[in-house]
Design an enzyme around this catalytic site. Structure first.
Site, PDB file in Angstrom:
ATOM      1  N   CYS A   4      -5.321  13.441 -11.904  1.00  0.00           N
ATOM      2  CA  CYS A   4      -4.813  12.284 -11.156  1.00  0.00           C
ATOM      3  C   CYS A   4      -4.480  12.717  -9.718  1.00  0.00           C
ATOM      4  O   CYS A   4      -3.713  13.660  -9.504  1.00  0.00           O
ATOM      5  CB  CYS A   4      -3.574  11.741 -11.859  1.00  0.00           C
ATOM      6  SG  CYS A   4      -2.696  10.509 -10.895  1.00  0.00           S
ATOM      7  N   CYS A   7      -0.717  12.610  -8.978  1.00  0.00           N
ATOM      8  CA  CYS A   7      -0.017  13.720  -9.650  1.00  0.00           C
ATOM      9  C   CYS A   7      -0.261  15.025  -8.905  1.00  0.00           C
ATOM     10  O   CYS A   7       0.659  15.835  -8.722  1.00  0.00           O
ATOM     11  CB  CYS A   7      -0.482  13.850 -11.099  1.00  0.00           C
ATOM     12  SG  CYS A   7       0.228  12.630 -12.215  1.00  0.00           S
ATOM     13  N   ASP A  30      -0.794   5.686   3.377  1.00  0.00           N
ATOM     14  CA  ASP A  30      -2.101   5.494   2.749  1.00  0.00           C
ATOM     15  C   ASP A  30      -3.178   6.153   3.613  1.00  0.00           C
ATOM     16  O   ASP A  30      -3.136   6.080   4.843  1.00  0.00           O
ATOM     17  CB  ASP A  30      -2.379   3.989   2.597  1.00  0.00           C
ATOM     18  CG  ASP A  30      -3.498   3.709   1.624  1.00  0.00           C
ATOM     19  OD1 ASP A  30      -3.219   3.116   0.564  1.00  0.00           O
ATOM     20  OD2 ASP A  30      -4.662   4.073   1.912  1.00  0.00           O
ATOM     21  N   HIS A  46       3.712  10.417 -14.076  1.00  0.00           N
ATOM     22  CA  HIS A  46       2.476   9.641 -14.209  1.00  0.00           C
ATOM     23  C   HIS A  46       2.721   8.402 -15.064  1.00  0.00           C
ATOM     24  O   HIS A  46       2.790   8.480 -16.288  1.00  0.00           O
ATOM     25  CB  HIS A  46       1.356  10.489 -14.822  1.00  0.00           C
ATOM     26  CG  HIS A  46       0.046   9.756 -14.872  1.00  0.00           C
ATOM     27  ND1 HIS A  46      -0.837   9.733 -13.810  1.00  0.00           N
ATOM     28  CD2 HIS A  46      -0.507   8.988 -15.832  1.00  0.00           C
ATOM     29  CE1 HIS A  46      -1.879   8.975 -14.117  1.00  0.00           C
ATOM     30  NE2 HIS A  46      -1.710   8.519 -15.350  1.00  0.00           N
ATOM     31  N   HIS A  94      -2.364   5.356 -11.207  1.00  0.00           N
ATOM     32  CA  HIS A  94      -1.021   5.955 -11.200  1.00  0.00           C
ATOM     33  C   HIS A  94      -0.195   4.986 -10.357  1.00  0.00           C
ATOM     34  O   HIS A  94      -0.522   4.770  -9.171  1.00  0.00           O
ATOM     35  CB  HIS A  94      -1.075   7.367 -10.589  1.00  0.00           C
ATOM     36  CG  HIS A  94       0.244   8.067 -10.465  1.00  0.00           C
ATOM     37  ND1 HIS A  94       0.433   9.405 -10.783  1.00  0.00           N
ATOM     38  CD2 HIS A  94       1.456   7.628 -10.019  1.00  0.00           C
ATOM     39  CE1 HIS A  94       1.700   9.746 -10.552  1.00  0.00           C
ATOM     40  NE2 HIS A  94       2.337   8.674 -10.079  1.00  0.00           N
ATOM     41  N   HIS A  96       1.651   2.778  -7.964  1.00  0.00           N
ATOM     42  CA  HIS A  96       2.009   2.940  -6.554  1.00  0.00           C
ATOM     43  C   HIS A  96       2.237   1.566  -5.957  1.00  0.00           C
ATOM     44  O   HIS A  96       1.600   0.589  -6.343  1.00  0.00           O
ATOM     45  CB  HIS A  96       0.925   3.696  -5.787  1.00  0.00           C
ATOM     46  CG  HIS A  96      -0.442   3.115  -5.949  1.00  0.00           C
ATOM     47  ND1 HIS A  96      -1.210   3.322  -7.087  1.00  0.00           N
ATOM     48  CD2 HIS A  96      -1.167   2.301  -5.149  1.00  0.00           C
ATOM     49  CE1 HIS A  96      -2.347   2.679  -6.957  1.00  0.00           C
ATOM     50  NE2 HIS A  96      -2.350   2.046  -5.795  1.00  0.00           N
ATOM     51  N   HIS A  98       2.353  -0.576  -2.442  1.00  0.00           N
ATOM     52  CA  HIS A  98       1.949  -0.601  -1.038  1.00  0.00           C
ATOM     53  C   HIS A  98       3.032  -1.318  -0.226  1.00  0.00           C
ATOM     54  O   HIS A  98       3.442  -2.430  -0.585  1.00  0.00           O
ATOM     55  CB  HIS A  98       0.652  -1.395  -0.858  1.00  0.00           C
ATOM     56  CG  HIS A  98      -0.540  -0.854  -1.588  1.00  0.00           C
ATOM     57  ND1 HIS A  98      -1.552  -0.160  -0.963  1.00  0.00           N
ATOM     58  CD2 HIS A  98      -0.903  -0.924  -2.901  1.00  0.00           C
ATOM     59  CE1 HIS A  98      -2.479   0.168  -1.853  1.00  0.00           C
ATOM     60  NE2 HIS A  98      -2.117  -0.282  -3.032  1.00  0.00           N
TER      61      HIS A  98
END
Ligand code: 5GP
Ligand code: ZN
Length: 109
Positions: A4, A7, A30, A46, A94, A96, A98
């Protein structure tokens, strides 16, 4: 998770300058920003996607970090968007979040 990308970043196997970090959460820009400010707020553990998040303490911590990043990036009055892609809409499996801005009212969809 071995393969990942987030990770690996969290384990520091891939160098990344963090905007914020504590024991549970990391924040970095990003790689392909769609707004001048585009941060990813990510639990280090994770968790595959948003609806797999079953830890209320981590949920609250993520919320607090989102709020802190809005202030840190001075987006309170500039327009911002908070987005979570999930349920197969996400590219990276995973969790996240934004945080993007500035965003003009007229540009909102
Ligand atoms: P998703 O569509 O899964 O919500 O968004 C994944 C995001 O992760 C994309 O905006 C993409 O640009 C970003 N991303 C993917 N790989 C990396 C990386 O290695 N580093 C950084 N900083 N962002 C990444
Ligand atoms: Zn992961």
């Amino acid at each position: 998770m071995d393969n990942c990308i987030f990770c690996k970043i969290g384990r520091r196997e891939i160098p990344k300058e963090f905007t914020f970090e504590d024991e549970d959460i990391m924040v970095f820009p990003d790689i392909n920003p769609v707004k001048p400010i585009h941060l990813l707020i990510i639990p280090k553990t994770h968790i595959k996607e948003f609806h797999a998040l079953d830890n209320p303490v981590l949920f609250e911590k993520l919320g607090k970090v989102i709020l802190q990043m809005i202030v840190k990036m001075e987006l309170q009055t500039k327009g911002y968007r908070v987005v979570i892609n999930g349920g197969g809409a996400q590219v990276v499996d995973h969790l996240h979040i934004h945080l993007m801005g500035p965003i003009a009212k007229a540009a909102s969809v």
